[in-house]
Write an enzyme that holds these catalytic residues in place. Structure first.
Site, PDB file in Angstrom:
ATOM      1  N   HIS A 120     -21.073 -30.225 -21.629  1.00 23.81           N
ATOM      2  CA  HIS A 120     -22.391 -29.681 -21.330  1.00 23.81           C
ATOM      3  C   HIS A 120     -22.897 -30.139 -19.965  1.00 23.81           C
ATOM      4  O   HIS A 120     -23.458 -29.356 -19.208  1.00 23.81           O
ATOM      5  CB  HIS A 120     -23.350 -30.126 -22.444  1.00 23.81           C
ATOM      6  CG  HIS A 120     -24.726 -29.604 -22.287  1.00 23.81           C
ATOM      7  ND1 HIS A 120     -25.034 -28.275 -22.473  1.00 23.81           N
ATOM      8  CD2 HIS A 120     -25.885 -30.227 -21.952  1.00 23.81           C
ATOM      9  CE1 HIS A 120     -26.311 -28.101 -22.269  1.00 23.81           C
ATOM     10  NE2 HIS A 120     -26.856 -29.258 -21.941  1.00 23.81           N
ATOM     11  N   HIS A 165     -29.797 -22.567 -25.529  1.00 25.08           N
ATOM     12  CA  HIS A 165     -30.112 -23.613 -26.501  1.00 25.08           C
ATOM     13  C   HIS A 165     -29.610 -23.138 -27.853  1.00 25.08           C
ATOM     14  O   HIS A 165     -30.354 -23.106 -28.836  1.00 25.08           O
ATOM     15  CB  HIS A 165     -31.609 -23.933 -26.504  1.00 25.08           C
ATOM     16  CG  HIS A 165     -31.894 -25.401 -26.518  1.00 25.08           C
ATOM     17  ND1 HIS A 165     -32.924 -25.984 -27.189  1.00 25.08           N
ATOM     18  CD2 HIS A 165     -31.242 -26.414 -25.928  1.00 25.08           C
ATOM     19  CE1 HIS A 165     -32.901 -27.293 -27.005  1.00 25.08           C
ATOM     20  NE2 HIS A 165     -31.892 -27.584 -26.242  1.00 25.08           N
ATOM     21  N   ASP A 200     -26.882 -16.649 -14.383  1.00 24.70           N
ATOM     22  CA  ASP A 200     -26.112 -16.228 -15.543  1.00 24.70           C
ATOM     23  C   ASP A 200     -26.001 -17.347 -16.556  1.00 24.70           C
ATOM     24  O   ASP A 200     -26.086 -18.517 -16.225  1.00 24.70           O
ATOM     25  CB  ASP A 200     -24.701 -15.809 -15.121  1.00 24.70           C
ATOM     26  CG  ASP A 200     -23.939 -16.973 -14.549  1.00 24.70           C
ATOM     27  OD1 ASP A 200     -23.422 -17.798 -15.328  1.00 24.70           O
ATOM     28  OD2 ASP A 200     -23.891 -17.093 -13.310  1.00 24.70           O
TER      29      ASP A 200
END
Ligand SMILES: Nc1ncnc2c1ncn2[C@@H]1O[C@H](COP(=O)(O)OP(=O)(O)O)[C@@H](O)[C@H]1O
Lengths: 252, 602, 85, 85
Positions: free
Chosen positions: B64, B115, B517
């Site tokens: 991440h 999310h 994006d």
């Protein structure tokens, strides 16, 4: 077509009128209310909730938003702001015109400047829509530009917008002509007797749930008007609220 | 020192202790590091990491935060940019968000982020904190956020779990965005069973600023002070790090850390206003939002983007939960926090603004010229690293990829039904499908009026917002993606997503200028998914070059899969366009009788 | 009519923005001496007929599934209360 | 730390939209036997030091002025509770 007529409304003699807009932590439509005052021809004055100074304004708007997050009850914490003392003192006697929009209306009920209260919408959702209203009382400080019984379209956007009061209070409001705005075309949130806005006994303090400050500028308002056909987002039916108070104060 | 701090200090794993106990086993695997990654950390440090260092490396080197699987492909966005495309870029890829010059001294910053997983676990709070996070990205560039958008994907509309997700996510986005006073100007809603266990919650935020207000996340100027402000730090989002509960690693004391974060939109609204006042008063030198990886990320990025080092005393962090260990404090993802660098002369002005808005803050340390990020706990050194190694030198993987064998079969499987005899019935059926029918029931829960600058929003194909009231200068935004196209052909799917968003912006009347994006894919460890990813990036980068619009930033979300089944590749593309006067915007749809209808294109 | 009370509170480790806003307001209004405020929910379910163990169990189940969100809240009480009247 | 609990319930004559929605949902989920549901609020105020009569009075005042709105709500309880630990 209506909607391109903004400029024509502006009357230069109104610019001397100072209308304060209070910002609380969590206020959202404060800058919009200042813009509405300006578009109506007046001078908007930013006020800070924590001050003790009304800066010599001639009228006050308590704008929409989620002051203090509205976590406890909408308006519950703001009503104790230092500036609210000044406002309450000046408004109670009937002299200072005060308008509460949405969260501002909730603050006014919490501060007992207006009766009743707001609870969650009966459908429990936040609702944003262009709302048709009837102006039931055009003698208040904030509605004199409208003809009695006229209809307007302004945006409605809230989560806790259901107006409630006990029957006696409701009867009293009706009996004294203090219901200022009523929802038309279906009740959007379960408000008692379709009430969208009310006033105090002097007509200087008005609260309403819908947002007239979002129907003051062609191109950025609702897609419709009760007064006739409009261009895309051309509805400016809310402007009369602001010109009402400016004109009243100029003629004082 | 409180007794709590004392007892923590007693158990603290200091740099000195690490040097003395090289054989101490560390829970690197539990923290998500691979063995080669752990060995690399040891090599960088020349010793075993302390518990706090391990915490920092493990979160910063996660997929991440480090983009370790996607980095090699994302480079194309930079490589395929021409000078002409960069003409209006004030800040490009790599910062919190890109910044585009829109003329008259105005600039716009925008970015979309995912999310997804948190929203599946707790739909309301997951979606809410998704909005909160992307908005802080925008603030940290020095901008006032002016609008949000929310491209969403859900499972089948008739699946029993779908209502929980749809209602929770939509109210979460509305609840947070409405409370911040940000108009929601558009988004998408798609129902498809591939997203059943893995809904996509992407949130886009856009902000405006004057050129001179651009702020970057760097800590420069020896002696400048580092401050953390906003919400207190709690145990949020570090459930997986509970192995650090006892940093002497000798106790199995259970740690009760919430994996779910609860958003406080009121705190964020106050943070927005307070940051804007800081910018206006020019009292911050550098600023960084705190999102994933919290203080680890903020300190290491600020320090490594600056020109020196940083010294931080971690006991100064204001805590919501006093039992947090240093490693947990470094990893905490508590929302509604920011970190800034302030000159000593400006500290009083900074504090006055915090006090005005009733925002809590604590001074953590200062910028140094050592080139090291040093973190102490009550005076004991617990982190001593080169910040670049944490923030930028994470692992990079060239993951293997291969074209799926099933693809030819799927592509060959064309629709062979008869042409429906009753065209009207067919159209009606189509229009009533959940993906085609009106989205009012969602958009009516979002405030599209607040700020008074919305020139177009639902039901139009692009959202349009005025930036300058004097001139009418404004922007248009649209987000699009089609997972089904991308499943059939990821290269073309990405190109089509860009083309659609670009068209939506262009038909609104704006000149398309820049792209953001959010690349939602399955596991990068699956070569077929990796191929879909590589093809999508190649397609998007090529199409950007053909249309002459640069990618300014975005987000990659991998591991979107349930069991072994990945979602359709879903590259959500957002295009930003500019109007010299929003009065010229064109709504979608016909409003008056008697207008002629033309069909353009092929 | 007998009533069952269900109390639901935010989990201690979870941020409670509502409680936080109130805790911030109390001292400004002159109410000092309170260290922390948490805001939860209280449900009163009126029961038709007698409160049997079955009804109580139904209330417990409803508390765990519908009335609370176990990810962020704890059910701290499910109990019959006497009617004041 | 000792805590004071404040319970606030919607007045019986005021329609409670949230309670009503729950009452409607219960039977759909198979929980029958409940005639009515009302949703109120429960506040827990942690007290620094001892709960003196003064502190309790402050809590009562806060309950009446800030924590409830007398137009729509009743304060049904202000009480010290024992800490479980
Ligand atoms: N999740 C969402 N959030 C905000 N706006 C949305 C969302 N989904 C759809 N919309 C808006 O609703 C309108 C109609 O959407 P949609 O039916 O998807 O249109 P189209 O099929 O033309 O893209 C558009 O203005 C779109 O931006």
């Amino acid at each position: 077509m209506i909607g391109h007529s903004n400029a024509a409304v502006v009357d230069s003699s109104l610019s001397g009128v100072r209308v304060g807009v209070v910002t609380f932590p969590g206020s959202l439509d404060d800058r919009d209310a200042l813009r509405a005052v300006r578009l109506a021809g007046g001078t908007g004055v930013a006020l800070w909730h924590g001050d003790h100074d009304l800066k010599d304004v001639d009228a006050v708007i308590i704008p929409g938003g989620f002051s203090y997050g509205d976590y406890l009850r909408a308006g519950a914490i703001s009503r104790f702001a230092p500036l609210m003392e000044q406002i309450t003192a000046a408004a109670t006697g009937g002299s200072l015109p005060v308008l509460g929009i949405c969260n501002g209306f909730q603050v006014l009920t919490e501060a007992h400047l207006l009766p009743g209260s707001m609870v969650k919408n009966n459908h429990l959702h936040f609702l944003c829509k262009d709302q048709r209203l009837k102006v039931e009382n055009s003698s208040t400080a904030w509605t004199s530009s409208y003809a009695e019984g006229s209809e307007i379209v302004v945006p409605l956007k809230n989560q806790d917008g259901q107006f409630v009061a006990d029957e006696r209070t409701l009867d009293e409001l009706e009996g004294e002509g203090r219901v200022v705005f009523r929802y038309l075309g279906g009740n959007p949130n379960g408000s008692r007797r379709d009430i969208a806005g009310i006033t105090n006994e002097h007509g200087n303090v008005v609260g309403l749930m819908p947002h007239p400050e979002h129907a003051v500028e062609a191109g950025f308002g609702p897609d419709s008007s009760a007064l006739g056909e409009v261009e895309v987002r051309g509805g400016v039916d809310g402007l009369g609220i602001f010109t009402s108070v400016l004109q009243k104060l100029v003629n004082k | 020192m409180t007794t709590e701090t004392m007892s923590k200090k007693f158990n603290i794993d200091t740099v000195e202790h690490a040097e003395q106990t090289p054989e101490q086993p560390l829970p690197w695997a539990e923290l998500g590091l691979k063995e080669n990654e752990y060995l690399r950390v040891v090599e960088i440090l020349g010793r075993r990491p302390t518990a706090a260092e391990l915490a920092m490396y493990s979160v910063m080197w996660s997929e991440h935060c480090s983009y370790k699987s996607s980095k090699v492909h994302l480079r194309q966005f930079g490589d395929k940019v021409t000078e002409a495309m960069k003409e209006h870029l004030l800040v490009g890829i790599g910062e919190n968000a890109g910044v585009v010059d829109i003329g008259d001294g105005w600039a716009v910053t925008f970015k979309v982020e995912s999310h997804n997983h948190p929203s599946f676990v707790e739909p309301y709070q997951g979606a809410a904190t998704g909005v909160g996070g992307i908005v802080r990205d925008i603030i940290s560039m020095g901008a006032r956020p002016v609008a949000v958008m929310d491209p969403l994907r859900f499972g089948a509309i008739d699946h029993p779990d779908t209502p929980r997700l749809v209602h929770g996510i939509v109210s979460g986005i509305g609840g947070y965005g409405n409370s911040l006073g940000l108009p929601n100007i558009g988004g998408e809603v798609v129902f498809d069973s591939v997203y059943q266990g893995n809904p996509l919650v992407n949130a886009l935020a856009v902000g405006v600023l004057r050129h001179e207000d651009i702020r970057l996340a760097n800590a420069s100027g020896v002696g400048n002070r580092v401050v953390l402000f906003g919400a207190r730090t709690g145990g949020d989002g570090i459930g997986g790090a509970s192995v650090l509960a006892s940093e002497s690693f000798d106790s199995s004391k259970p740690s009760k850390r919430p994996a779910v974060q609860v958003g406080d939109p009121f705190a964020e609204k106050v943070l927005i206003e307070c940051c804007l006042e800081l910018f206006k008063a020019s009292v911050v030198e550098g600023i960084q939002d705190l999102g994933a990886a919290g203080i680890s990320c903020a300190t290491s990025e600020l320090a490594s983007n600056g020109d020196g080092g940083m010294h931080v005393e971690l006991t100064s962090v204001l805590l919501r939960d006093p039992s947090l260990t240093p490693g947990e404090i470094l990893m905490s993802e508590s929302q509604e926090r920011m970190m800034a660098v302030v000159t000593p002369e400006n500290t009083a002005a900074f504090e006055a603004i915090m006090d005005k808005w009733n925002v809590e803050y604590s001074w953590l340390g200062e910028v140094t010229d050592t080139g090291r990020l040093i973190i102490e706990w009550a005076g004991e050194k617990i982190v001593d690293v080169d910040p670049r190694t944490v923030a930028h030198d994470g692992p990079v993987y060239e993951r293997p990829y291969s074209r799926p064998e099933w693809l030819d079969g799927v592509q060959a499987d064309s629709f062979a039904g008869d042409r429906p005899s009753d065209l009207k019935a067919a159209v009606l059926e189509l229009m009533a499908s959940p993906n085609m029918c009106s989205k009012d029931w969602i958009t009516n829960q979002y405030d599209r009026y607040v700020q008074g600058n919305t020139a177009l929003a639902m039901p139009d194909d692009a959202g349009v917002v005025r930036v300058d009231e004097e001139t009418g200068l404004g922007i248009a935004l649209s987000t699009d993606a089609n997972g089904r196209y991308s499943y059939l052909n990821p290269y073309d799917g990405a190109r089509l997503a860009l083309a659609e968003a670009y068209r939506n912006v262009a038909t609104s009347g704006a000149k398309p200028m820049a792209v953001t994006d959010c690349l939602n894919f399955g596991s990068p460890e699956d070569p077929e998914v990796m191929w879909q990813f590589a093809e999508s990036v190649r397609g998007l980068a090529d199409a950007c070059q053909e249309l002459g619009v640069p990618v300014t930033g975005g987000n990659v979300s991998l591991y979107n899969q349930t069991g072994g089944v990945a979602i359709h590749p879903t590259p959500v593309v957002g295009v930003l366009g500019v109007f010299d006067d929003v009065a010229r915007r064109t709504p979608s749809g016909w409003r008056e009788d008697g207008q002629a209808i033309y069909l353009l294109g092929t | 009519m007998p009533r069952i009370v269900v109390d639901v509170m935010p989990k201690p480790e979870i941020l409670d923005p509502q409680g936080k806003a109130i805790a911030g307001a109390l001292p400004r209004l002159g109410f000092t001496g309170f260290a922390e405020v948490r805001q939860g929910k209280r449900f009163e379910l009126s029961v038709e007929g007698d409160v049997t163990e079955e009804v109580l169990q139904a209330a417990r189940d409803a508390a765990a599934t519908l009335l609370s969100n176990p990810v962020i809240e704890d059910v701290t009480r499910v109990e019959v209360i006497e009617d004041a009247q």
